[in-house]
Write an enzyme that holds these catalytic residues in place. Structure first.
Site, PDB file in Angstrom:
ATOM      1  N   ALA A 250       4.556   0.870  -2.052  1.00  0.00           N
ATOM      2  CA  ALA A 250       3.692  -0.973  -1.476  1.00  0.00           C
ATOM      3  C   ALA A 250       2.748  -1.525  -1.043  1.00  0.00           C
ATOM      4  CB  ALA A 250       5.379  -1.199  -1.964  1.00  0.00           C
ATOM      5  N   GLY A 252      -0.376  -1.644  -0.699  1.00  0.00           N
ATOM      6  CA  GLY A 252      -1.021  -1.475  -1.422  1.00  0.00           C
ATOM      7  C   GLY A 252      -0.394  -3.347  -2.979  1.00  0.00           C
ATOM      8  N   ASP A 253       0.569  -3.149  -2.891  1.00  0.00           N
ATOM      9  CA  ASP A 253       1.147  -3.848  -3.554  1.00  0.00           C
ATOM     10  C   ASP A 253       1.447  -5.762  -2.624  1.00  0.00           C
ATOM     11  OD1 ASP A 253       0.445  -2.595  -5.707  1.00  0.00           O
ATOM     12  OD2 ASP A 253       3.002  -1.196  -5.366  1.00  0.00           O
TER      13      ASP A 253
HETATM   14  P1  ATP Z   1      -0.296   2.288  -1.551  1.00  0.00           P
HETATM   15  O1  ATP Z   1       0.296   2.965  -1.301  1.00  0.00           O
HETATM   16  O2  ATP Z   1       0.802   1.187  -2.245  1.00  0.00           O
HETATM   17  O3  ATP Z   1      -0.648   2.859  -3.527  1.00  0.00           O
HETATM   18  P2  ATP Z   1      -2.928   1.255  -1.068  1.00  0.00           P
HETATM   19  O4  ATP Z   1      -3.614   2.954  -0.899  1.00  0.00           O
HETATM   20  O5  ATP Z   1      -3.361   0.811  -2.813  1.00  0.00           O
HETATM   21  O6  ATP Z   1      -1.094   1.570  -1.271  1.00  0.00           O
HETATM   22  P3  ATP Z   1      -4.082   1.615   1.392  1.00  0.00           P
HETATM   23  O7  ATP Z   1      -5.291   1.218   2.025  1.00  0.00           O
HETATM   24  O8  ATP Z   1      -2.820   3.100   1.293  1.00  0.00           O
HETATM   25  O9  ATP Z   1      -3.190   0.786  -0.270  1.00  0.00           O
HETATM   26  O10 ATP Z   1      -3.045   0.451   2.538  1.00  0.00           O
HETATM   27  C1  ATP Z   1      -3.087  -0.927   1.903  1.00  0.00           C
HETATM   28  C2  ATP Z   1      -2.885  -2.203   3.164  1.00  0.00           C
HETATM   29  O11 ATP Z   1      -1.917  -1.184   4.153  1.00  0.00           O
HETATM   30  C3  ATP Z   1      -4.064  -1.317   4.221  1.00  0.00           C
HETATM   31  O12 ATP Z   1      -5.867  -2.406   3.806  1.00  0.00           O
HETATM   32  C4  ATP Z   1      -3.759  -1.853   5.156  1.00  0.00           C
HETATM   33  O13 ATP Z   1      -3.731  -3.041   5.384  1.00  0.00           O
HETATM   34  C5  ATP Z   1      -2.126  -1.301   5.048  1.00  0.00           C
HETATM   35  N1  ATP Z   1      -2.354   0.001   5.456  1.00  0.00           N
HETATM   36  C6  ATP Z   1      -1.621   1.238   4.889  1.00  0.00           C
HETATM   37  N2  ATP Z   1      -2.038   2.265   5.732  1.00  0.00           N
HETATM   38  C7  ATP Z   1      -2.113   1.858   7.835  1.00  0.00           C
HETATM   39  C8  ATP Z   1      -1.889   2.837   8.455  1.00  0.00           C
HETATM   40  N3  ATP Z   1      -1.687   3.661   8.758  1.00  0.00           N
HETATM   41  N4  ATP Z   1      -1.722   1.636   9.209  1.00  0.00           N
HETATM   42  C9  ATP Z   1      -1.611   0.154   9.110  1.00  0.00           C
HETATM   43  N5  ATP Z   1      -1.929  -0.478   8.535  1.00  0.00           N
HETATM   44  C10 ATP Z   1      -1.524   0.533   6.828  1.00  0.00           C
HETATM   45  O1  RIB Z   2       2.367   1.055  -5.720  1.00  0.00           O
HETATM   46  C1  RIB Z   2       3.762   1.320  -5.120  1.00  0.00           C
HETATM   47  C2  RIB Z   2       4.527   1.208  -7.222  1.00  0.00           C
HETATM   48  O2  RIB Z   2       4.175   2.194  -7.231  1.00  0.00           O
HETATM   49  C3  RIB Z   2       6.339   2.158  -6.901  1.00  0.00           C
HETATM   50  O3  RIB Z   2       7.242   1.091  -6.813  1.00  0.00           O
HETATM   51  C4  RIB Z   2       6.459   2.925  -7.875  1.00  0.00           C
HETATM   52  O4  RIB Z   2       7.099   2.371  -8.608  1.00  0.00           O
HETATM   53  C5  RIB Z   2       4.859   2.711  -8.890  1.00  0.00           C
HETATM   54  O5  RIB Z   2       5.028   2.196  -9.672  1.00  0.00           O
END
Ligand code: ATP
Ligand code: RIB
Length: 308
Positions: A250, A252-253
């Protein structure tokens, strides 16, 4: 303050912590599973509400206990859930999530009620679009519905924010033209641009998305922070904060929602992305999806403590 509408998925996350992500054919033992409110749409709505925005959630859940849990949690964050549909013939969406010792996750979503959202549902709830200013979309409901909602929102002059995750097998090409701000991560950017994304190719991959009609692209780069290519400000980078990440679910969300919250308060996209970067850096230090999202008060207190 401008009004936010999230159109998207609601899932109950079944989360297991593992030492390492299972390889193909490998069986791993763990001692417990946690049920945590999630779903990309609901996570964004929760974050928006909890960060103090006027937020409405639109989507579908089943007539089951899992649906009740998700709606109660959104209500607790002051999200308007009155338009979330309850389906009798299918169950609430579920996500099976493994989180490894580095905090990285693997997710399988069983769509359930999320897959039943239709273009007619959107048409029947036009007043929701009309009353909102910023519309947040992701790809965990049918892509044709996302495209329909984005098209209507654009026609009504609303700001459309799209998190293109998970990128569907066939991404509707038409959708790009309706999006004001897209937030892919590197993997999603690579799938959409049709090229490997490295530091060297990042500019080219983002330019490819901009050429398709997207005005602003914010690429989240995990611990490397954020890359922004915007119509007004050009290209800029915002580094991530150094934190000890335990679970990135979450992040990214919450990031996307935090950007929308700041845009709703009249901030520009650079300020919005900087704030979102801070919010997401808190999210990764906590376990789970909605359970990891901070309130505005928590964000303010967290950074006050960091400064002192
Ligand atoms: P999700 O895991 O929700 O799918 P995502 O892949 O969409 O996430 P990421 O690029 O992993 O998005 O992370 C979103 C934001 O979270 C990054 O731009 C940063 O601001 C923060 N973030 C993620 N990982 C880290 C970390 N290890 N340290 C600090 N900030 C982080
Ligand atoms: O982005 C994280 C989300 O991806 C989780 O909460 C899960 O429900 C999936 O939709």
């Amino acid at each position: 303050m401008k009004k936010l509408l999230v159109i998207g998925s609601l899932n109950l996350d079944m989360v297991v912590n593992v030492d390492h992500s299972p390889a193909i054919g490998e069986t791993i033992l763990t001692d417990r599973m946690e049920l945590i409110p999630g779903g990309k749409g609901a996570n964004q709505a929760y974050a928006a509400g909890y960060l103090g925005a006027d937020a409405v959630m639109f989507g579908a859940v089943g007539c089951d206990t899992y649906g009740d849990i998700l709606l109660n949690n959104l209500s607790a964050a002051n999200v308007d859930i009155t338009k979330v549909m309850r389906r009798e013939d299918t169950s609430t969406g579920l996500a099976l999530i493994t989180v490894n010792r580095d905090g990285d996750n693997s997710i399988v979503v069983i769509s359930g009620a999320n897959a039943t959202v239709t273009c007619e549902d959107i048409d029947r709830n036009m007043e929701l679009l009309e009353k909102s200013d910023i519309i947040l979309l992701q790809m965990e409901i049918p892509p044709s519905v996302v495209c329909h909602a984005a098209k209507l929102a654009k026609k009504l002059g609303k700001t459309v924010i799209l998190d293109p995750a998970p990128v569907p097998g066939t991404f509707p090409e038409e959708l790009y033209a309706y999006v004001d701000l897209m937030k892919p991560n590197e993997t999603e950017l690579s799938m959409l641009a049709g090229m490997e994304v490295t530091e060297e190719t990042l500019d080219a991959a983002v330019s490819c998305i901009r050429r398709k009609g997207v005005k602003n692209v914010l690429v989240t780069l995990g611990e490397r922070g954020v890359y922004l290519d915007s119509e007004e400000l050009g290209v800029l980078r915002i580094p991530a904060r150094k934190v000890c990440a335990v679970d990135t679910t979450a992040a990214g969300d919450a990031f996307t929602a935090a950007v929308a919250v700041m845009l709703a308060r009249g901030k520009d996209i650079r300020e919005a992305a900087g704030f979102a970067n801070q919010v997401a850096s808190i999210v990764v230090t906590r376990k789970g999806a909605q359970s990891s999202i901070p309130s505005m008060k928590e964000v303010e207190e967290y950074f006050k403590q960091q400064k002192s």
